[in-house]
Design a protein around this motif. Structure first.
Motif, PDB file in Angstrom:
ATOM      1  N   ASP A  43      -5.437  -9.657  -0.095  1.00  0.00           N
ATOM      2  CA  ASP A  43      -6.124  -8.471  -0.564  1.00  0.00           C
ATOM      3  C   ASP A  43      -6.091  -7.449   0.559  1.00  0.00           C
ATOM      4  O   ASP A  43      -6.633  -7.669   1.624  1.00  0.00           O
ATOM      5  CB  ASP A  43      -7.568  -8.888  -0.882  1.00  0.00           C
ATOM      6  CG  ASP A  43      -8.453  -7.697  -1.181  1.00  0.00           C
ATOM      7  OD1 ASP A  43      -7.930  -6.574  -1.245  1.00  0.00           O
ATOM      8  OD2 ASP A  43      -9.662  -7.905  -1.336  1.00  0.00           O
ATOM      9  N   PHE A  44      -5.415  -6.332   0.326  1.00  0.00           N
ATOM     10  CA  PHE A  44      -5.340  -5.348   1.405  1.00  0.00           C
ATOM     11  C   PHE A  44      -5.921  -4.018   0.975  1.00  0.00           C
ATOM     12  O   PHE A  44      -5.537  -2.969   1.440  1.00  0.00           O
ATOM     13  CB  PHE A  44      -3.908  -5.185   1.895  1.00  0.00           C
ATOM     14  CG  PHE A  44      -2.936  -4.979   0.793  1.00  0.00           C
ATOM     15  CD1 PHE A  44      -2.336  -6.058   0.190  1.00  0.00           C
ATOM     16  CD2 PHE A  44      -2.652  -3.713   0.332  1.00  0.00           C
ATOM     17  CE1 PHE A  44      -1.450  -5.878  -0.858  1.00  0.00           C
ATOM     18  CE2 PHE A  44      -1.769  -3.527  -0.710  1.00  0.00           C
ATOM     19  CZ  PHE A  44      -1.169  -4.612  -1.303  1.00  0.00           C
ATOM     20  N   SER A  45      -6.867  -4.091   0.058  1.00  0.00           N
ATOM     21  CA  SER A  45      -7.410  -2.829  -0.434  1.00  0.00           C
ATOM     22  C   SER A  45      -8.492  -2.294   0.491  1.00  0.00           C
ATOM     23  O   SER A  45      -8.986  -1.196   0.295  1.00  0.00           O
ATOM     24  CB  SER A  45      -7.955  -3.019  -1.829  1.00  0.00           C
ATOM     25  OG  SER A  45      -8.786  -4.141  -1.843  1.00  0.00           O
ATOM     26  N   GLY A  46      -8.852  -3.068   1.514  1.00  0.00           N
ATOM     27  CA  GLY A  46      -9.701  -2.520   2.560  1.00  0.00           C
ATOM     28  C   GLY A  46     -11.105  -2.144   2.139  1.00  0.00           C
ATOM     29  O   GLY A  46     -11.665  -1.179   2.623  1.00  0.00           O
ATOM     30  N   THR A  47     -11.692  -2.924   1.239  1.00  0.00           N
ATOM     31  CA  THR A  47     -13.054  -2.599   0.834  1.00  0.00           C
ATOM     32  C   THR A  47     -14.005  -3.672   1.347  1.00  0.00           C
ATOM     33  O   THR A  47     -13.571  -4.571   2.067  1.00  0.00           O
ATOM     34  CB  THR A  47     -13.144  -2.549  -0.690  1.00  0.00           C
ATOM     35  OG1 THR A  47     -12.490  -3.691  -1.208  1.00  0.00           O
ATOM     36  CG2 THR A  47     -12.475  -1.300  -1.200  1.00  0.00           C
ATOM     37  N   ASP A  48     -15.275  -3.545   0.984  1.00  0.00           N
ATOM     38  CA  ASP A  48     -16.226  -4.607   1.254  1.00  0.00           C
ATOM     39  C   ASP A  48     -16.366  -4.954   2.720  1.00  0.00           C
ATOM     40  O   ASP A  48     -16.361  -6.110   3.111  1.00  0.00           O
ATOM     41  CB  ASP A  48     -15.768  -5.890   0.529  1.00  0.00           C
ATOM     42  CG  ASP A  48     -16.642  -6.142  -0.671  1.00  0.00           C
ATOM     43  OD1 ASP A  48     -17.752  -5.590  -0.692  1.00  0.00           O
ATOM     44  OD2 ASP A  48     -16.200  -6.882  -1.562  1.00  0.00           O
ATOM     45  N   ASP A 105       0.851  -1.174   0.000  1.00  0.00           N
ATOM     46  CA  ASP A 105       0.000   0.000   0.000  1.00  0.00           C
ATOM     47  C   ASP A 105       0.897   1.237   0.000  1.00  0.00           C
ATOM     48  O   ASP A 105       2.122   1.140   0.002  1.00  0.00           O
ATOM     49  CB  ASP A 105      -1.000  -0.020   1.156  1.00  0.00           C
ATOM     50  CG  ASP A 105      -0.316  -0.102   2.496  1.00  0.00           C
ATOM     51  OD1 ASP A 105       0.905   0.092   2.553  1.00  0.00           O
ATOM     52  OD2 ASP A 105      -1.015  -0.354   3.478  1.00  0.00           O
TER      53      ASP A 105
END
Ligand SMILES: Cc1cc2nc3c(=O)[nH]c(=O)nc-3n(C[C@H](O)[C@H](O)[C@H](O)COP(=O)(O)OP(=O)(O)OC[C@H]3O[C@@H](n4cnc5c(N)ncnc54)[C@H](O)[C@@H]3O)c2cc1C
Ligand code: SF4
Ligand code: FES
Lengths: 828, 112
Positions: A341-346, A196
């Motif tokens: 997955d570290f995009s922090g959504t959902d 990130d």
């Protein structure tokens, strides 16, 4: 010359031919031999001259940490002992599926019963001019490494295109070999697919500290040179000299052979769960394949594939189900890990730990009590543990609070309560590393009357620097005082435990110069902040580093980003500057023309004596600005946390009461102050006599002219809570009035909190303080004014002009248009 | 006739932590966002509160703050976060070779 394989042998055992002597091809054979050594007779074709070596160790070879011999996986004896025929330096050029033969470049043709394709990937070459010059290479095999070592032997400059895993390893190796290396990366942060922004920033700082030049958001236009490469030119015109250019921008599955043979190929050669291609007698494995829509570029999935393949070849039936991958950077001393997955959504939540003094950043993304992603920088000791929890989908609900501290802490039952952990510390234990404060000293300070975090910080300096011990100090306050703890000033937002003043102080003290740097050093609890802290940080940095700080557009509220006011229907209103409230036929005509030309439904005189044009569409803004600029008008900044207007009355020039030229002074003050960004909006007025027609006593800075000079007053506003100004002082000349004005604005710019108008700021710090700094301290006043004028050099350029000329054009134009007519027809 | 997915352009034409729009004739614009770590999402460009243009908001983490009254909307689900209740239609997106593709059927619906 043609060579037919031995017919007698083929009769006894099926012949398995492997194309590709790389990591996956050989591993598949190892797995096969482990299950059933006598089932197949094996021939391997390799394009390279070498036996099977560990490709991922090429980086250490380049860096001089290993020799080629040390990275060989299987030497010639292994091939011989297992009866494997190895053909090197002879790539296969064709597969004949009907005849079941393969033909290599030398003309050698062999027949197969089963064929295994393991051709790996081809490096991607960006199609720029000069890409074929000698000295432009990729980073894929031992030949590339030899090439780099030869170039490095001559010293000089190298450019690595691509700031991903491979590019950074190449850059590191070349740096160690004595070259001066520049890395060109298209994206804003390094390794953006794996890391990130925060981790990318740390990595960039660490690499720069090692002497590399890292250019992010840099786009390669061409590689220059006549007989050999001489440099790289970027799209912005920069020319970087280089005698070696390494392209490491990505890889593509090597599928040409399979495609020519008519196998099903998507992004890679398509295989089922047993690695069988669309032809039942042909298998494929490794980076060249596509399984379930995925292609892989790391070795771990290949091992899973090779197991499934060997199972299939030996009639056992567990198949491949896809892989979760993780990444580590093999650059000595830099520990970087990323997985999932570290995009922090959902609905996922981030748990972030930043420890600036130790250069550590950890982020674990949790969803429904399971880890879905992790990024570790600086301390990757727990990467295996996190990765295991992630792959197994383990429920971490019970250890959630401790998770970020790592395995030892999270599973160490006894210390699971942070209060108990702090209580267990000895009095001599050092809590605050920056200031060398022990637990005993903190407790003593609290017992001596420091009942809030701020008081402790003031009293014994604990947690007053990097702040990483803030949590412990708070726990100590709670355990020592119980309910008597006083809440400190509110924190900036939920992303941080620091207040605005702390952040400003630390930005200056630690000479921080970017938002990610502030977030790292001050332990932000979110990956990229929120809509409260980002605009504030952007402003603080802009104020602290005039001329140097690169404004972050995406951290500005829409009005400032668009240089116009967003209205409730999504259109914008535009206010051109009218110096001191004066205008003329030419400006009025230009405004009238704009109103007609762009169908603006309303024009209104503002409270600050300017004209506001309403209802302009976002896409028309650049044209509106261009038209207004053409008539000599610039932005009125009516949208910004900035100087808005200087309201004036007519003063001595026309008014029978006027004592001084209030209009003229207003114009001069506006010319001096326009363009300045502030913590909040800022308004000025100048009245020509105490009748005060310009309402100067409800402005942030007001001047009331009197016979003997100029009365200055500050901190007024006509907002929700009307506040009249406080008298600051009286001065004798226009020049002094302007000088005091500059000093006052700069004090406000440097010390008020973001979104704090002058009125609450002055009520907070007291008007005596302002007087002491502006009226009584001549030296301080001069210094403030000097800093103001210095900053103004960079701030006074019309944002409309650049935009009208096309800067950030894409902000105004839609990315695409969709006209559903054709579609409707189809549906009818 | 085109396929299931509409190709709307390169992902790197969208500013990081920012957005671009797709104009849909006869309907709401679609806001296409790019997050700090390069993921792409699309929502109808209309806040569930009072219709604010989400494309003009500040993008942070996986959410966007509406420019009008600062509601936070999750990019992946279109749901308002925190105390607020409401939902914005989500348009499925995928990335292919750096290009952004949005779901044709959902785009049509947005236009309807
Ligand atoms: C410098 C470097 C560092 C890396 N670091 C890491 C890392 O740290 N961690 C990680 O997980 N992965 C890393 N990788 C990726 C890893 O090496 C690959 O995922 C792995 O090697 C893929 O295995 P493969 O067998 O599919 O392809 P390869 O290992 O590339 O093998 C393919 C072989 O097939 C040969 N070939 C191609 N076409 C033909 C033909 N027609 N006839 C005969 N032979 C042919 C090629 O010459 C090559 O030798 C790194 C890669 C490189 C280049
Ligand atoms: S403030 Fe005094 S000088 Fe200015 S217009 Fe009013 S009466 Fe005249
Ligand atoms: S319209 Fe979006 S918050 Fe009000």
């Amino acid at each position: 010359m043609q060579h037919q394989s031995h017919p007698a042998a083929a009769f006894e055992r099926e012949h398995l031919v492997v194309i590709g002597n790389g990591m996956a091809g050989c591993r598949a054979i190892e797995e096969l031999i482990a299950r059933d050594a006598s089932r197949y007779r094996v021939t391997i074709f390799g394009a390279e001259p070498h036996v099977n070596y560990n490709r991922i160790m090429l980086s250490p070879v380049l860096a001089g940490e290993k020799s080629f011999d040390e990275i060989v996986i299987n030497d010639r004896r292994w091939y011989a002992a297992n009866g494997i025929e190895l053909v090197t330096s002879d790539p296969v050029l064709a597969i004949d599926r009907a005849a079941r033969t393969v033909t290599a470049r030398s003309g050698r043709m062999v027949g197969y019963d089963r064929l295994l394709i393991a051709t790996g990937s081809d490096p991607f070459i960006i199609p720029v001019p000069g890409k074929d010059l000698p000295g432009v290479i990729t980073f894929r095999d031992m030949a590339d490494v030899d090439h780099m070592l030869a170039a490095a032997g001559k010293g000089g400059d190298a450019v690595v295109i691509g700031g991903g895993l491979l590019g950074l390893e190449a850059a590191h190796g070349l740096t160690l070999r004595g070259m001066k290396v520049t890395v060109i990366h298209l994206m804003p942060t390094l390794m953006e697919r794996q890391l990130d922004e925060a981790a990318g920033w740390l990595l960039k700082s660490a690499l720069e500290a090692r002497g590399q030049t890292i250019l992010t958001q840099a786009n390669t236009a061409e590689i220059v040179g006549t007989d050999a490469v001489e440099g790289v030119r970027l799209k912005d015109g920069t020319l970087i000299p280089a005698s070696l250019v390494v392209m490491a921008v990505g890889i593509r599955p090597c599928t040409a052979l399979a495609r020519d043979a008519g196998l099903a190929v998507g992004r890679g050669i398509q295989v089922d769960d047993h690695m069988v291609t669309s032809d039942p007698s042909i298998l494929a494995v490794g980076e060249c394949v596509e399984h379930d829509g995925n292609v892989y570029g790391l070795v771990a999935p290949l091992w899973d594939m090779c197991r499934a393949l060997a199972d299939g070849l030996t009639d056992s039936h567990s198949g491949y189900r896809g892989s979760v991958t993780s990444t580590k950077l093999k650059v000595a001393g830099l520990d970087v890990f990323s997985a999932g997955d570290f995009s922090g959504t959902d609905g996922a939540e981030d748990i972030v730990l930043r420890d600036a003094s130790r250069g550590i950043y950890k982020r674990v993304v949790v969803k429904d009590d399971r880890i879905v992603g992790a990024v570790l920088y600086g301390d990757t000791g727990d990467s295996g543990w996190y990765f295991d929890l992630l792959k197994r989908g383990e429920d971490i609900g019970a250890i959630r609070d401790m998770l970020i501290f790592g395995q030892a802490f999270a599973s160490g039952g006894g210390v699971a309560d942070p209060k108990a952990a702090v209580a267990a510390l000895s009095d001599t234990a050092e809590l605050c590393g920056c200031n060398g404060v022990s637990k005993g000293q903190v407790v003593a300070c609290i017992e001596a009357g420091a009942h809030s975090l701020d008081a402790v910080r003031a009293g014994c300096k604990a947690s007053a620097s990097c702040g990483s011990c803030t949590g412990i100090v708070e726990t100590l306050l709670a355990t020592t005082l119980g309910d008597a703890v006083e809440a400190g000033p509110r924190t900036m937002c939920n992303c941080t435990s620091f207040g605005h003043d702390d952040v400003r102080r630390e930005i200056v003290a630690q000479q921080m110069c970017s938002i990610p740097e502030v977030m790292q050093k001050l332990h932000w609890a979110t990956p990229d902040g929120c809509s409260s802290c980002r605009p504030a940080l952007n402003y603080y940095l802009l104020c602290a580093l005039p001329g140097d700080y690169v404004d972050d557009q995406q951290s500005r509220f829409v009005n400032e980003r668009m240089h116009a006011n967003i209205q409730k229907d999504g259109t914008y209103s535009v206010v051109p500057r009218m110096w001191g409230g004066l205008t003329n036929p030419r400006e009025l005509r230009a405004i009238a023309d704009v109103v007609e030309k762009y169908d603006a439904p309303m024009v209104k005189v503002t409270g600050g004596q300017r004209l506001d044009i309403f209802g302009i569409k976002k896409e028309d803004l650049p044209a509106v600005w261009a038209d207004l600029n053409a008539a000599g008008m610039v932005s009125g900044h009516a949208y910004g946390k900035s100087l808005r207007t200087v309201k004036t009355c007519v003063g001595s020039e026309w008014c029978r009461f006027g004592t001084q030229d209030s209009t003229g002074l207003g114009v001069k003050i506006e010319r001096m102050t326009w363009g300045s960004w502030m913590p909040h909006k800022f308004k000025i007025a100048v009245s020509g006599c105490p009748r005060n027609c310009a309402e100067a006593t409800i402005k942030d800075f007001g001047v009331v002219c009197v016979d003997s000079g100029y009365e200055l007053s500050v901190g007024g506003n006509g907002g929700i809570k009307v506040r009249a100004t406080d008298f600051l002082c009286k001065v004798a000349t226009e020049v002094e009035a302007m000088h005091y004005c500059a000093a006052f604005i700069q004090l406000y710019r440097e010390e008020a909190r973001y979104l704090e108008r002058t009125a609450p700021w002055i009520e907070r710090v007291g008007v005596e303080y302002i007087r002491a700094r502006i009226a009584d301290d001549a030296e301080g006043r001069d210094a403030l004014a000097a800093r103001f004028h210095f900053a103004q050099q960079f701030l006074q350029d019309d944002p409309w002009a650049a935009r009208a000329a096309g800067a950030e054009r894409e902000q105004h134009a839609p990315m695409a248009r969709f006209t559903p007519h054709d579609a409707t027809k189809e549906m009818a | 006739m085109t396929g299931e997915w509409l190709d709307i352009g390169w992902a790197d034409e969208i500013p990081v932590r920012g957005s671009r729009t797709v104009q849909v004739e006869g309907g709401d614009d679609i806001a296409v966002f790019r997050t700090g770590d390069g993921r792409v999402f699309a929502l109808a460009d209309r806040c569930p509160h009072k219709g604010g243009r989400l494309s003009q908001g500040i993008v942070h983490g996986g959410a966007v703050a509406c420019p009008l009254h600062n509601w936070r909307i999750a990019l992946a689900t279109g749901e308002a976060l925190g105390q607020d209740k409401g939902c914005t239609p989500v348009i499925p997106v995928k990335l292919s070779g750096g290009r952004v593709l949005i779901c044709r059927a959902s785009t049509m619906q947005a236009a309807a």
